[in-house]
Design a protein around this motif. Structure first.
Motif, PDB file in Angstrom:
ATOM      1  N   THR A   1      -6.494 -10.098   5.220  1.00  0.00           N
ATOM      2  CA  THR A   1      -7.174 -10.661   4.046  1.00  0.00           C
ATOM      3  C   THR A   1      -6.870  -9.876   2.773  1.00  0.00           C
ATOM      4  OG1 THR A   1      -9.124  -9.349   4.592  1.00  0.00           O
ATOM      5  CG2 THR A   1      -9.072 -11.635   5.387  1.00  0.00           C
ATOM      6  N   LEU A   2      -6.231  -8.701   2.884  1.00  0.00           N
ATOM      7  CA  LEU A   2      -5.931  -7.907   1.698  1.00  0.00           C
ATOM      8  C   LEU A   2      -4.862  -8.577   0.848  1.00  0.00           C
ATOM      9  CD1 LEU A   2      -5.740  -4.278   3.160  1.00  0.00           C
ATOM     10  CD2 LEU A   2      -7.632  -5.315   1.874  1.00  0.00           C
ATOM     11  N   SER A   3      -5.103  -8.581  -0.450  1.00  0.00           N
ATOM     12  CA  SER A   3      -4.112  -9.077  -1.410  1.00  0.00           C
ATOM     13  C   SER A   3      -3.372  -7.877  -2.005  1.00  0.00           C
ATOM     14  CB  SER A   3      -4.815  -9.849  -2.528  1.00  0.00           C
ATOM     15  OG  SER A   3      -5.633  -8.966  -3.280  1.00  0.00           O
ATOM     16  N   GLU A   4      -2.345  -8.148  -2.789  1.00  0.00           N
ATOM     17  CA  GLU A   4      -1.634  -7.053  -3.444  1.00  0.00           C
ATOM     18  C   GLU A   4      -2.560  -6.277  -4.393  1.00  0.00           C
ATOM     19  OE1 GLU A   4       2.595  -6.027  -5.646  1.00  0.00           O
ATOM     20  OE2 GLU A   4       2.021  -8.121  -5.382  1.00  0.00           O
ATOM     21  N   PRO A   5      -3.384  -6.960  -5.210  1.00  0.00           N
ATOM     22  CA  PRO A   5      -4.341  -6.197  -6.033  1.00  0.00           C
ATOM     23  C   PRO A   5      -5.332  -5.377  -5.200  1.00  0.00           C
ATOM     24  CG  PRO A   5      -4.104  -8.421  -6.901  1.00  0.00           C
ATOM     25  CD  PRO A   5      -3.372  -8.376  -5.583  1.00  0.00           C
ATOM     26  N   ASP A   6      -5.743  -5.888  -4.036  1.00  0.00           N
ATOM     27  CA  ASP A   6      -6.608  -5.113  -3.141  1.00  0.00           C
ATOM     28  C   ASP A   6      -5.913  -3.821  -2.718  1.00  0.00           C
ATOM     29  OD1 ASP A   6      -8.568  -7.136  -3.149  1.00  0.00           O
ATOM     30  OD2 ASP A   6      -7.789  -8.039  -1.299  1.00  0.00           O
ATOM     31  N   CYS A   7      -4.645  -3.922  -2.353  1.00  0.00           N
ATOM     32  CA  CYS A   7      -3.895  -2.743  -1.906  1.00  0.00           C
ATOM     33  C   CYS A   7      -3.760  -1.727  -3.034  1.00  0.00           C
ATOM     34  CB  CYS A   7      -2.525  -3.156  -1.366  1.00  0.00           C
ATOM     35  SG  CYS A   7      -2.624  -4.074   0.193  1.00  0.00           S
ATOM     36  N   LYS A   8      -3.554  -2.206  -4.240  1.00  0.00           N
ATOM     37  CA  LYS A   8      -3.470  -1.291  -5.385  1.00  0.00           C
ATOM     38  C   LYS A   8      -4.816  -0.627  -5.641  1.00  0.00           C
ATOM     39  CE  LYS A   8       0.449  -3.501  -7.601  1.00  0.00           C
ATOM     40  NZ  LYS A   8       0.963  -4.251  -8.739  1.00  0.00           N
ATOM     41  N   ALA A   9      -5.905  -1.370  -5.486  1.00  0.00           N
ATOM     42  CA  ALA A   9      -7.245  -0.802  -5.665  1.00  0.00           C
ATOM     43  C   ALA A   9      -7.535   0.242  -4.588  1.00  0.00           C
ATOM     44  CB  ALA A   9      -8.298  -1.913  -5.646  1.00  0.00           C
TER      45      ALA A   9
ATOM     46  N   LEU B   1       0.821  -1.204   0.000  1.00  0.00           N
ATOM     47  CA  LEU B   1       0.000   0.000   0.000  1.00  0.00           C
ATOM     48  C   LEU B   1       0.861   1.262   0.000  1.00  0.00           C
ATOM     49  CD1 LEU B   1      -2.892   0.941  -0.099  1.00  0.00           C
ATOM     50  CD2 LEU B   1      -2.967   0.818   2.385  1.00  0.00           C
ATOM     51  N   SER B   2       1.907   1.281   0.798  1.00  0.00           N
ATOM     52  CA  SER B   2       2.752   2.478   0.842  1.00  0.00           C
ATOM     53  C   SER B   2       3.453   2.694  -0.494  1.00  0.00           C
ATOM     54  CB  SER B   2       3.762   2.409   1.997  1.00  0.00           C
ATOM     55  OG  SER B   2       4.671   1.354   1.828  1.00  0.00           O
ATOM     56  N   GLN B   3       3.844   1.621  -1.172  1.00  0.00           N
ATOM     57  CA  GLN B   3       4.441   1.752  -2.505  1.00  0.00           C
ATOM     58  C   GLN B   3       3.435   2.306  -3.504  1.00  0.00           C
ATOM     59  OE1 GLN B   3       7.730   1.276  -3.528  1.00  0.00           O
ATOM     60  NE2 GLN B   3       7.990   1.296  -1.317  1.00  0.00           N
TER      61      GLN B   3
END
Length: 143
Positions: free
Chosen positions: A118-126, A21-23
């Motif tokens: 439960t957050l995935s990498e795509p979730d964090c990008k969204a 998320l920070s990235q």
């Protein structure tokens, strides 16, 4: 001893979500992430960021835009505490209210997002896209 491996794994997983998320938020105009020393060790079960230069109404607008898209962000500058975002002004049981102008300035723009495992990498990008889009709308409205 039974919790050690579980806690270590969860800490690693929270930190991974914090990193994703920070990235994704790095360099977002109008958003400031904390600078974390490379040697610092932490468990990032939430991510805090500041919205320097935005007033109360603009921050409330930003939060409403995010919430309308399903992203609920806590704000330390709110009049009343929500979740873990209380500040000393909310602690009315301490007697005389303190006046701390520097702390008030910092807290007025400080936001907090919980990072569920439960957050995935795509979730964090969204999530980052919602934050960026909402912030851009607030800045456009102010211009």
């Amino acid at each position: 001893p039974q919790l050690g491996p579980v806690l270590a794994d969860r800490g690693r997983r929270w930190n991974q979500r914090y990193h994703w998320l920070s990235q994704a938020l790095a360099g977002a105009p109008g958003l400031q992430l904390p600078e974390r020393p490379a040697k610092e060790q932490f468990v990032a079960s939430s991510l805090q960021f500041s919205l320097p230069g935005l007033g109360r109404e603009a921050i409330q607008h930003f939060l409403a835009l995010c919430a309308a898209r399903g992203l609920h962000i806590k704000w330390f500058g709110a009049d009343e505490p929500k979740g873990f975002t209380s500040v000393w002004q909310h602690w009315r049981f301490f007697g005389e209210p303190q006046v701390l102008p520097n702390a008030e300035r910092v807290m007025a723009g400080l936001c907090d997002m919980r990072l569920p495992l439960t957050l995935s990498e795509p979730d964090c990008k969204a999530i980052a896209a919602v934050v960026r889009d909402s912030l851009a709308q607030v800045h456009q409205a102010a211009a």
